[in-house]
Each structure stands twice: as structure tokens, then as C-alpha cells.
Design an enzyme around this catalytic site. Sequence first.
Site, PDB file in Angstrom:
ATOM      1  N   LYS A  11      42.779 -26.919 -32.337  1.00 14.35           N
ATOM      2  CA  LYS A  11      41.702 -26.673 -32.971  1.00 14.35           C
ATOM      3  C   LYS A  11      41.427 -25.374 -33.592  1.00 14.35           C
ATOM      4  O   LYS A  11      41.905 -24.374 -33.005  1.00 14.35           O
ATOM      5  CB  LYS A  11      40.265 -27.384 -32.436  1.00 14.35           C
ATOM      6  CG  LYS A  11      39.759 -26.287 -31.377  1.00 14.35           C
ATOM      7  CD  LYS A  11      39.011 -25.211 -31.863  1.00 14.35           C
ATOM      8  CE  LYS A  11      38.480 -24.269 -30.785  1.00 14.35           C
ATOM      9  NZ  LYS A  11      38.289 -22.861 -31.047  1.00 14.35           N
ATOM     10  N   VAL A  96      48.618 -20.022 -25.948  1.00 15.43           N
ATOM     11  CA  VAL A  96      47.519 -19.949 -24.991  1.00 15.43           C
ATOM     12  C   VAL A  96      46.413 -18.779 -25.013  1.00 15.43           C
ATOM     13  O   VAL A  96      47.057 -17.739 -25.477  1.00 15.43           O
ATOM     14  CB  VAL A  96      48.406 -19.764 -23.635  1.00 15.43           C
ATOM     15  CG1 VAL A  96      47.381 -19.647 -22.475  1.00 15.43           C
ATOM     16  CG2 VAL A  96      49.203 -21.084 -23.497  1.00 15.43           C
ATOM     17  N   ALA A  97      45.308 -18.870 -24.616  1.00 18.63           N
ATOM     18  CA  ALA A  97      44.290 -17.612 -24.832  1.00 18.63           C
ATOM     19  C   ALA A  97      44.297 -17.528 -26.120  1.00 18.63           C
ATOM     20  O   ALA A  97      44.351 -16.017 -26.455  1.00 18.63           O
ATOM     21  CB  ALA A  97      44.391 -16.817 -23.612  1.00 18.63           C
ATOM     22  N   GLY A  99      41.943 -18.935 -28.706  1.00 17.74           N
ATOM     23  CA  GLY A  99      40.924 -19.651 -29.693  1.00 17.74           C
ATOM     24  C   GLY A  99      41.410 -20.704 -30.384  1.00 17.74           C
ATOM     25  O   GLY A  99      40.555 -21.068 -31.162  1.00 17.74           O
ATOM     26  N   MET A 100      42.384 -21.547 -29.749  1.00 14.76           N
ATOM     27  CA  MET A 100      42.682 -23.009 -30.259  1.00 14.76           C
ATOM     28  C   MET A 100      42.374 -23.889 -29.173  1.00 14.76           C
ATOM     29  O   MET A 100      42.841 -25.008 -29.424  1.00 14.76           O
ATOM     30  CB  MET A 100      44.061 -22.882 -30.708  1.00 14.76           C
ATOM     31  CG  MET A 100      44.364 -21.901 -31.903  1.00 14.76           C
ATOM     32  SD  MET A 100      46.040 -22.079 -32.420  1.00 14.76           S
ATOM     33  CE  MET A 100      45.983 -23.933 -33.426  1.00 14.76           C
ATOM     34  N   ALA A 101      41.747 -23.701 -28.114  1.00 17.04           N
ATOM     35  CA  ALA A 101      41.462 -24.776 -27.273  1.00 17.04           C
ATOM     36  C   ALA A 101      42.487 -25.465 -26.692  1.00 17.04           C
ATOM     37  O   ALA A 101      42.488 -26.810 -26.436  1.00 17.04           O
ATOM     38  CB  ALA A 101      40.058 -25.493 -27.827  1.00 17.04           C
ATOM     39  N   GLY A 102      43.369 -24.857 -26.466  1.00 14.97           N
ATOM     40  CA  GLY A 102      44.702 -25.519 -26.093  1.00 14.97           C
ATOM     41  C   GLY A 102      44.459 -26.274 -24.598  1.00 14.97           C
ATOM     42  O   GLY A 102      44.770 -27.435 -24.207  1.00 14.97           O
ATOM     43  N   GLY A 103      44.052 -25.384 -23.744  1.00 12.40           N
ATOM     44  CA  GLY A 103      43.598 -26.011 -22.349  1.00 12.40           C
ATOM     45  C   GLY A 103      42.592 -27.146 -22.336  1.00 12.40           C
ATOM     46  O   GLY A 103      42.784 -28.349 -21.757  1.00 12.40           O
ATOM     47  N   SER A 104      41.566 -27.125 -23.272  1.00 12.02           N
ATOM     48  CA  SER A 104      40.467 -28.272 -23.377  1.00 12.02           C
ATOM     49  C   SER A 104      41.081 -29.614 -24.093  1.00 12.02           C
ATOM     50  O   SER A 104      40.982 -30.537 -23.663  1.00 12.02           O
ATOM     51  CB  SER A 104      39.624 -27.909 -24.272  1.00 12.02           C
ATOM     52  OG  SER A 104      38.785 -26.470 -23.948  1.00 12.02           O
ATOM     53  N   ASP A 137      34.573 -27.098 -24.583  1.00 10.39           N
ATOM     54  CA  ASP A 137      35.178 -27.762 -25.817  1.00 10.39           C
ATOM     55  C   ASP A 137      35.810 -29.010 -25.643  1.00 10.39           C
ATOM     56  O   ASP A 137      36.510 -29.549 -26.608  1.00 10.39           O
ATOM     57  CB  ASP A 137      36.213 -26.755 -26.271  1.00 10.39           C
ATOM     58  CG  ASP A 137      35.920 -25.496 -26.651  1.00 10.39           C
ATOM     59  OD1 ASP A 137      34.573 -25.760 -27.520  1.00 10.39           O
ATOM     60  OD2 ASP A 137      36.447 -24.591 -27.115  1.00 10.39           O
TER      61      ASP A 137
END
Length: 303
Positions: A11, A96-97, A99-104, A137
Site C-alpha cells: 500500500k 521491507v521496512a 512504509g508499504m505495510a508489506g508485513g501487514s 494496518d
Amino acid sequence: MDKLFLKAYGKLNLGLDVLGIREDGYHEVKMVMQSVNLYDGIEIEKTDKKDIEIETNLYYLPLNENNIVYKATKLLFDEFGINEGVKIKLDKRIPVAAGMAGGSADAAAVLRGINKMFNLGLKRNDLMERGGKIGADVPYCILNGTALATGIGEKIEPLTDIEECYILLAKPNVNISTKSIYTELDEIEIKNHPDIDLIVSGLKEKNLRKVALNMGNVLELVTIPKCPVITDIKKKMIDGGAINSMMSGSGPTVFGIFENEEDAYQTKKDIMDMQCTNLVYVTKTFNPKRRNGEKNVKTCYEK
Ligand code: ATP
């Protein structure tokens, strides 16, 4: 079903405002979220081992309970008393890390996947509610598309889909901790707040220029001094024909909104030539096709 493939979409924030800080230390935000067609590929497979196994192409990500997809799986396994094993393969493509909410996004996809694989019968709102327990998120990442997020980011209201456009993404070679950026923001006086309502009305009017020209992110105040190349990348994007360019989330990913595909690809080359990052992508906005009327659903989930 013993095996499942899922896409976890990254995102961007078209707008990010911080309205204040709550007594529990969480920040009250008002954000316009937008999915992009850059996604992690996720495979979930049943195994005989009765544990949660994780594999990923990025060696530095945790494979234990510190991986957010482990938390998502465990949450549903515990709640529904599932005593089986799964192997989850993460093909990470979202920076990763960044600001694109990859983990979420991964956690949201895994909640959907486990629900389907084990026939748990949870509806979208049920999944969003459980997602909120894992990360602010995650509820949005279950919904995807264009949405307004308020509260601490977990109150989600679908908005009019953005007019499809090209998105150029560039992630400088710096990793940013979301938590530390919010903590530092508390020391700063925010003089100019973005007008999130203008972005929302631009979306309603299907006016991409109005949306783009009203973008704003208060977290740039903290992240840009730590990573000044963000300003250079933003300028390069605007010089290259972007309607506008901004940092996403707590950064350091910068994105530009382009109407013209060639401009986006040419600017990608120009940014690669700056030699401040190899992580530069041209993609498009992503809005899932929804069933009739589904878009009109008001707040889907509240904590
Ligand atoms: P946000 O936009 O929500 O702030 P982000 O882009 O800043 O997200 P993520 O990429 O979601 O950050 O992950 C941040 C941290 O979480 C990483 O440092 C990583 O070690 C840890 N992490 C745990 N599980 C995952 C996962 N499945 N994918 C990516 N990071 C993960």
C-alpha cells in the site's frame, strides 16, 4: 484443499495526517490508503508436522513467532483449536521496512488463506477484527483498494476507487523504524496539516489531479532530515512528469503518480542513474473488483 496461493498487495498513503496522541501512547491518524499492484506471493501448504513453518527468499527475515505471518496463523489456530501443521512460503517483493505495510499485507493474506483452507467461516469483517489484534494496518490490508483509515489506523472506510494510474516507487537504501519516526514526531510542532478531505473529494469527483495535488504526509518532517535523498527523488519524479510525488507511510519509499507510462519508465531510469537505490519499480494502482453494493459498506471494522 491442501495448498493455496495468495497475493499480498503493498500500500501507499495518498495522505497521512497525525491528529494527536492518545493516553495509551498510540497516535490518532487520518490516512488515505491505496493498494498497488506490487505484491508478495504467498503459498500455504498443509503438512504432517503440527507446527508453523516459514520459508522466505529474504535471509534476514525472522522465521519464528517474530514473523507476522506466524502470529496471524497462530491466532486462528489457537482460537479454533486447530492442531495441524502448515508451511508458509513468502516470496517477498514488497520492500521491507519501507512504509508499504508489506508485513501487514502478508498477515492479512494469511488470515484469509487459513480461514479458507480450514473452512473457519469467518466473514471479511471477522477477519478485519482479528487482523487488528496483530497490527493497525492489517484490517486495511484485508480490504485493500482505496480507503480512509482513522483511529490508530484500524477504522476503515472504503472510498471511491482511484482513477487507475501508473505509480513509480523508489526505496532509498535506508531502513526506517515506524515506531521511532512516530516517537520523534511528538517533539515537533506540525504547522501544516494536509487536507485529507480534499483528497477524499478528489476521489469522489474522479479527479486524479486534485487527489495528487493535495497529497501530504506529516511524517516527512521527521524522515526527510534522516534521509535527504527523499527530496531529490521527489524532485526527479516531478521533473519527469509525475502529477505529484510523496513519501509513503513513515518512509523511506517515495512514489510518484503518473498518467503517462513512458514518463514513468523514463523517470525510473533517471532515478536508477542517481545510484541511491536499486529498488525502483513501475506499477499501477490496484483496486479489487467488489461485488455489487459492497463498496457502499460504511466503516467495516472498528476496534
Ligand atoms: P508499515 O508501512 O506498516 O510501517 P513497513 O513497510 O514499515 O510497514 P514491514 O516491511 O511490514 O515494515 O516490516 C517491518 C519489520 O517487520 C521488518 O524489520 C521485519 O523484520 C519484520 N517482519 C516480520 N514479519 C515480516 C514479514 N512477513 N514481512 C516483512 N517484514 C516482517
